[in-house]
Write a protein that holds these residues in place. Structure first.
Motif, mmCIF file in Angstrom:
data_model
loop_
_atom_site.group_PDB
_atom_site.id
_atom_site.type_symbol
_atom_site.label_atom_id
_atom_site.label_comp_id
_atom_site.label_asym_id
_atom_site.label_seq_id
_atom_site.Cartn_x
_atom_site.Cartn_y
_atom_site.Cartn_z
ATOM 1 N N SER A 77 -31.631 18.177 17.325
ATOM 2 C CA SER A 77 -32.390 19.261 17.941
ATOM 3 C C SER A 77 -33.516 18.732 18.819
ATOM 4 O O SER A 77 -33.789 19.273 19.891
ATOM 5 C CB SER A 77 -33.016 20.148 16.859
ATOM 6 N N GLN A 78 -34.191 17.687 18.323
ATOM 7 C CA GLN A 78 -35.317 17.145 19.084
ATOM 8 C C GLN A 78 -34.847 16.493 20.382
ATOM 9 O O GLN A 78 -35.474 16.661 21.430
ATOM 10 C CB GLN A 78 -36.123 16.171 18.211
ATOM 11 N N ALA A 79 -33.732 15.780 20.329
ATOM 12 C CA ALA A 79 -33.200 15.161 21.545
ATOM 13 C C ALA A 79 -32.730 16.251 22.516
ATOM 14 O O ALA A 79 -32.979 16.181 23.727
ATOM 15 C CB ALA A 79 -32.054 14.214 21.202
ATOM 16 N N LEU A 80 -32.063 17.280 21.984
ATOM 17 C CA LEU A 80 -31.591 18.369 22.848
ATOM 18 C C LEU A 80 -32.771 19.056 23.533
ATOM 19 O O LEU A 80 -32.702 19.414 24.717
ATOM 20 C CB LEU A 80 -30.789 19.386 22.014
ATOM 21 N N ASP A 81 -33.852 19.241 22.800
ATOM 22 C CA ASP A 81 -35.027 19.890 23.384
ATOM 23 C C ASP A 81 -35.566 19.079 24.559
ATOM 24 O O ASP A 81 -35.948 19.633 25.591
ATOM 25 C CB ASP A 81 -36.106 20.083 22.315
ATOM 26 N N LYS A 82 -35.571 17.766 24.414
ATOM 27 C CA LYS A 82 -36.022 16.903 25.524
ATOM 28 C C LYS A 82 -35.128 17.073 26.736
ATOM 29 O O LYS A 82 -35.562 16.894 27.879
ATOM 30 C CB LYS A 82 -35.998 15.427 25.105
ATOM 31 N N ALA A 83 -33.876 17.408 26.495
ATOM 32 C CA ALA A 83 -32.927 17.590 27.592
ATOM 33 C C ALA A 83 -32.902 19.045 28.082
ATOM 34 O O ALA A 83 -32.034 19.416 28.879
ATOM 35 C CB ALA A 83 -31.534 17.144 27.150
ATOM 36 N N GLY A 84 -33.820 19.865 27.587
ATOM 37 C CA GLY A 84 -33.900 21.248 28.073
ATOM 38 C C GLY A 84 -32.954 22.197 27.372
ATOM 39 O O GLY A 84 -32.718 23.318 27.845
ATOM 40 N N ILE A 85 -32.413 21.796 26.228
ATOM 41 C CA ILE A 85 -31.493 22.653 25.472
ATOM 42 C C ILE A 85 -32.155 22.942 24.124
ATOM 43 O O ILE A 85 -32.324 22.039 23.299
ATOM 44 C CB ILE A 85 -30.123 21.956 25.287
ATOM 45 N N VAL A 86 -32.560 24.196 23.924
ATOM 46 C CA VAL A 86 -33.401 24.516 22.772
ATOM 47 C C VAL A 86 -32.574 25.145 21.654
ATOM 48 O O VAL A 86 -31.968 26.202 21.837
ATOM 49 C CB VAL A 86 -34.555 25.458 23.169
ATOM 50 N N THR A 87 -32.550 24.461 20.508
ATOM 51 C CA THR A 87 -31.744 24.897 19.362
ATOM 52 C C THR A 87 -32.626 24.876 18.129
ATOM 53 O O THR A 87 -33.791 24.486 18.216
ATOM 54 C CB THR A 87 -30.587 23.907 19.132
ATOM 55 N N ASN A 88 -32.110 25.282 16.980
ATOM 56 C CA ASN A 88 -32.876 25.007 15.776
ATOM 57 C C ASN A 88 -32.011 24.337 14.722
ATOM 58 O O ASN A 88 -30.826 24.593 14.606
ATOM 59 C CB ASN A 88 -33.614 26.249 15.247
ATOM 60 N N TYR A 89 -32.652 23.396 13.997
ATOM 61 C CA TYR A 89 -31.910 22.732 12.938
ATOM 62 C C TYR A 89 -31.837 23.674 11.758
ATOM 63 O O TYR A 89 -32.710 24.496 11.528
ATOM 64 C CB TYR A 89 -32.517 21.378 12.563
ATOM 65 N N ASN A 90 -30.756 23.581 11.028
ATOM 66 C CA ASN A 90 -30.430 24.587 10.027
ATOM 67 C C ASN A 90 -29.571 23.959 8.936
ATOM 68 O O ASN A 90 -28.770 23.071 9.218
ATOM 69 C CB ASN A 90 -29.591 25.681 10.725
ATOM 70 N N SER A 91 -29.719 24.469 7.716
ATOM 71 C CA SER A 91 -28.828 24.022 6.644
ATOM 72 C C SER A 91 -27.416 24.503 6.925
ATOM 73 O O SER A 91 -27.222 25.542 7.556
ATOM 74 C CB SER A 91 -29.274 24.585 5.304
ATOM 75 N N VAL A 92 -26.442 23.746 6.460
ATOM 76 C CA VAL A 92 -25.055 24.209 6.484
ATOM 77 C C VAL A 92 -24.688 24.518 5.030
ATOM 78 O O VAL A 92 -25.352 24.042 4.113
ATOM 79 C CB VAL A 92 -24.110 23.146 7.089
#
Ligand SMILES: *Cc1c(COP(=O)(O)O)cnc(C)c1O
Length: 417
Positions: free
Chosen positions: A330-345
């Motif tokens: 998630s943190q790497a994606l955010d740096k690339a402009g893609i905003v997600t959230n980490y979540n339990s599976v």
């Protein structure tokens, strides 16, 4: 929106709002509970309605001067009733969590058995999770998903319901990528004498637009936020059968809340009008088509998806097999402009604050007008970023490409400076 007064009197806050406008413009926002409220909703929320107190309900208020407020609240209620085909609507809950609390307060006493889906399986905190007031003040019983396919375990739901006889049975989720079978829940609730509550916080926009089956007529009570796929202001609503109108209204006010947020009520009315239109139906179906397209592309890149795919707005990626924690991705994606959230599976072996999954969804990108070909590109970028977590050159290059795509798809309600 122009904030000339704010810029003058509080430049610090004005600058931060401007920065947030830029962030919301240039990022691909994939958090499935987020969206872009259209400008007309924002205008309704930020008005003189803020200045009015109106405890009570239309025609039965505790303050004078309700000539306009009563009309606004009655419009919001009438539009929601017609949109969802419900007997009654209460539009006063401050948000989704207070809406759920009001439902408990309407039907349960402290210590009563209540039932909902566990957080690790995709349920919401307010469905009886142990750290929530709903898990502490009641006797929570939690059902989950099956180990083999991650679908709701209806055998377990029926068994637990028969054993514990909950007063209320919550269905609906916050991280479940498949259609919810409300009829199955209704059958179980009827058998054990529980009130079935469908919490459609995430999917109310899909339901309004005909892209997910409706619980109305199956669940006696339906709760929702108004700001997720519904694309309205931040707020909550409760729909219910005639028989429960009095109990629900009384639980919201005076049971749980004081004065309603009238600007929000107006925003809900505006959002409900928009949700009744043809454009909204197209939007709702496009969300699902985009989610399927993105899921397909991610699978093509070798990602494991919980339940194997998606038939709503949401995708849960299980990164265990890639050996990458959800947070790191998630943190790497955010740096690339893609905003997600980490979540339990489901059955996650990692801790909730450092889980194995990433939760994404297509409402916000769909509101920008993006379609399946943009979803394919997005899937490619996600694979590239997660394959090059520490490569700042790759992250920066993707961020630039993301920004270029975003420039072609202006976000509703977000001014571009
Ligand atoms: C988001 C959500 C809520 C809570 O809404 P808030 O407005 O954040 O309080 C409740 N139930 C479900 C299923 C949700 O996804």
């Amino acid at each position: 929106m122009s904030h000339t007064h704010l810029a003058e009197s509080d430049p610090e806050i004005a600058a931060l709002i401007r920065a947030e406008e830029r962030r919301q413009h240039r990022a691909l926002r994939l958090i499935p509970s987020e969206n872009y409220a259209p400008a007309e909703v924002m205008e309704a929320c930020g008005s003189v309605l803020n200045n009015k107190y109106s405890e009570g309900y239309a025609g039965r208020r505790y303050y004078e001067g309700q000539q306009n407020i009563d009309a606004i609240e009655e419009l919001a209620i009438a539009r929601l009733k017609s949109l969802f085909g419900a007997d009654h609507a209460n539009v006063q809950p401050y948000s989704g969590s207070p809406a759920n609390l009001a439902v408990y307060f309407a039907f349960c006493d402290a210590g009563d058995p209540v039932m909902g889906m566990g957080l690790p399986s995709g349920g919401h905190l307010t469905h009886g999770w142990k750290v929530s007031i709903t898990g502490k003040y009641f006797q929570p019983v939690q059902y989950g998903v099956r180990r083999e396919d991650h679908l709701i375990d209806f055998d377990e739901v029926a068994r637990l319901a028969r054993e514990h006889k909950p007063k209320v049975l919550f269905c609906g989720a916050t991280a479940y990528p498949r259609v919810i079978d409300f009829a199955k829940f209704a059958e179980i609730a009827r058998e054990v004498g529980a009130i079935l509550v469908a919490d459609i916080a995430h999917i109310s926009g899909l339901i309004a637009g005909g892209a997910h089956p409706s619980p109305v007529g199956l669940a006696e009570v339906v709760t929702s936020t108004t700001h997720k796929t519904f694309r309205g202001p931040r707020g909550g609503m409760i729909l219910c059968d005639k028989a429960h109108k009095k109990a629900i209204d009384r639980a919201v006010f005076p049971g749980l809340q004081g004065g309603p947020h009238n600007g929000t009520t107006a925003g809900i009315a505006v959002a409900a009008k928009l949700a009744a239109g043809e454009d909204f139906k197209r939007y709702a179906h496009q969300i699902v088509a985009n989610s399927r397209a993105l899921a397909e592309r991610l699978r093509h890149h070798g990602f494991d998806l919980v339940t194997g795919g998606s038939d709503n707005h949401l995708i849960l990626i299980d990164l265990s097999s890639k050996g990458v924690p959800g947070k790191v991705a998630s943190q790497a994606l955010d740096k690339a402009g893609i905003v997600t959230n980490y979540n339990s599976v489901p059955f996650d072996t990692r801790k909730p604050f450092d889980p194995s999954g990433v939760r994404i969804g297509t409402p916000a990108v769909t509101s920008r007008g993006m379609g399946p070909s943009e979803m394919a590109k997005l899937g490619d970028w996600m694979a590239e970023v997660i394959g090059h977590l520490d490569d700042e050159t790759v992250l920066a290059r993707v961020a630039g490409e993301v920004k270029a795509l975003c420039d072609h798809f202006p976000a509703p309600g977000v001014p571009v400076s």
